[in-house]
Design an enzyme around this catalytic site. Structure first.
Site, mmCIF file in Angstrom:
data_model
loop_
_atom_site.group_PDB
_atom_site.id
_atom_site.type_symbol
_atom_site.label_atom_id
_atom_site.label_comp_id
_atom_site.label_asym_id
_atom_site.label_seq_id
_atom_site.Cartn_x
_atom_site.Cartn_y
_atom_site.Cartn_z
ATOM 1 N N GLY A 36 0.821 -1.204 0.000
ATOM 2 C CA GLY A 36 0.000 0.000 0.000
ATOM 3 C C GLY A 36 0.858 1.257 0.000
ATOM 4 N N SER A 73 -1.291 -6.622 11.557
ATOM 5 C CA SER A 73 -0.684 -5.463 12.212
ATOM 6 C C SER A 73 -1.478 -5.025 13.440
ATOM 7 C CB SER A 73 -0.589 -4.289 11.236
ATOM 8 O OG SER A 73 -1.884 -3.914 10.800
ATOM 9 N N ASP A 74 -2.727 -5.465 13.526
ATOM 10 C CA ASP A 74 -3.523 -5.152 14.716
ATOM 11 C C ASP A 74 -4.573 -6.232 14.900
ATOM 12 O OD1 ASP A 74 -4.151 -3.232 12.309
ATOM 13 O OD2 ASP A 74 -6.082 -3.611 13.263
ATOM 14 N N ILE A 109 0.980 -7.119 -0.981
ATOM 15 C CA ILE A 109 1.655 -7.444 0.275
ATOM 16 C C ILE A 109 1.278 -6.328 1.254
ATOM 17 C CG2 ILE A 109 3.557 -8.915 -0.491
ATOM 18 C CD1 ILE A 109 5.212 -6.480 -1.006
ATOM 19 N N GLY A 110 0.390 -6.661 2.166
ATOM 20 C CA GLY A 110 -0.152 -5.600 3.007
ATOM 21 C C GLY A 110 -0.341 -6.015 4.444
ATOM 22 N N THR A 111 -0.985 -5.136 5.191
ATOM 23 C CA THR A 111 -1.292 -5.443 6.588
ATOM 24 C C THR A 111 -2.801 -5.595 6.744
ATOM 25 O OG1 THR A 111 -1.412 -3.101 7.136
ATOM 26 C CG2 THR A 111 0.700 -4.199 7.501
ATOM 27 N N GLU A 120 -8.967 -5.909 5.613
ATOM 28 C CA GLU A 120 -8.056 -4.961 4.946
ATOM 29 C C GLU A 120 -8.928 -4.154 3.992
ATOM 30 O OE1 GLU A 120 -6.704 -5.908 1.265
ATOM 31 O OE2 GLU A 120 -8.752 -6.588 1.512
HETATM 32 N N1 HPA Z 1 -8.991 -2.376 9.217
HETATM 33 C C1 HPA Z 1 -8.863 -2.191 7.909
HETATM 34 N N2 HPA Z 1 -7.708 -2.292 7.282
HETATM 35 C C2 HPA Z 1 -6.627 -2.601 8.000
HETATM 36 C C3 HPA Z 1 -6.687 -2.801 9.363
HETATM 37 C C4 HPA Z 1 -7.936 -2.690 9.998
HETATM 38 O O1 HPA Z 1 -8.047 -2.870 11.216
HETATM 39 N N3 HPA Z 1 -5.434 -3.067 9.801
HETATM 40 C C5 HPA Z 1 -4.629 -3.034 8.721
HETATM 41 N N4 HPA Z 1 -5.356 -2.750 7.624
#
Ligand code: HPA
Length: 237
Positions: A25, A208-209, A93-95, A184
């Site tokens: 991203g 990531s969370d 490739i993302g979070t 995501e």
């Molecule tokens: N919500 C949406 N997109 C995301 C999140 C999320 O909590 N964390 C990383 N990308």
């Protein structure tokens, strides 16, 4: 041979774009990937700061480019890469935010299918629902690479949401109950564009969370998790 083609958003100035493109991203992440993992890389895009690079990895040509956040931004870049520049393999490739208890921070997720609250697919005027799936070829390869490296991956449905700050607190629970692994914001337009054009797409995500525990990664920790994901993605070139 470099490309002479250009679009309003991608102006390669003669630099070739490879058939396989990794899509983080964050454009600065694309720069980091080129500098860290690629040999003989050249920048092919700077328009709107959406940096793109082409280089080689273990002798194979590969590109990496930022997409920005959200389905519309991913929709523009993936459409142009596919339909103007002839890209055949698009690997996001993302979070993501984890939505199941058995998933931990930094885990890697392969998005086999994408559920969505986006209306991106309405443009196709299909007389029913359509299952948005990753390329089986890329998914199978990614799983094989992960197995060979002894890396655990979760494989299943992810949610591509248009809303990051949702007003309805029950929103996540409904998707959780349907077994969605994580949320995501870009897989919907990536998968739609790839499916319509008959090319390959896959989302490889790191957590990531965590939407159940509220845990979040630090910047340094994200880097380690990111490397795990990159080791899989680069082998798909
Ligand atoms: N919500 C949406 N997109 C995301 C999140 C999320 O909590 N964390 C990383 N990308």
């Amino acid at each position: 041979m470099g490309t002479t083609k250009e679009t309003p958003h991608i102006k390669p100035n003669g630099v070739e774009i490879a058939e396989t493109v990794l899509l983080p991203g964050d454009p600065l992440r694309a720069k980091f990937i080129a500098e860290t993992f690629l040999d003989n890389y050249e920048c092919f895009n700077e328009v709107r700061g959406m940096l793109g690079y082409t280089g080689t990895y273990k002798g194979k040509k590969i590109s990496v480019m930022g997409t920005g956040m959200g389905a519309p931004s991913m929709g523009i870049y993936s459409w142009e890469l596919i339909n103007v520049f002839g890209v055949k393999n698009l690997i996001r490739i993302g979070t993501c935010g984890a939505m199941q208890e058995n998933i931990e921070l930094y885990d890697v997720i392969l998005g086999m299918g994408s559920a969505t609250d986006s209306n991106f697919g309405d443009q196709f005027n299909l007389p029913g629902q359509f299952p948005l799936t990753a390329s089986f070829e890329l998914l199978e390869k990614a799983k094989k690479v992960a197995d060979e490296k002894g890396q655990k991956v979760h494989i299943g449905n992810i949610l591509s949401s248009d809303v990051f700050y949702h007003a309805d607190p029950t929103y996540i629970k409904k998707w959780q109950d349907m077994g969605i692994l994580s949320v995501e914001m870009e897989s919907v337009s990536l998968y739609w564009n790839a499916i319509q054009a008959g090319v390959n797409a896959l989302c490889i995500l790191t957590v990531s969370d965590h939407l159940i525990t509220g845990e979040q990664t630090t910047t340094e920790e994200r880097q380690t998790a990111f490397t795990k994901m990159m080791e899989i993605a680069l082998e798909l070139a």
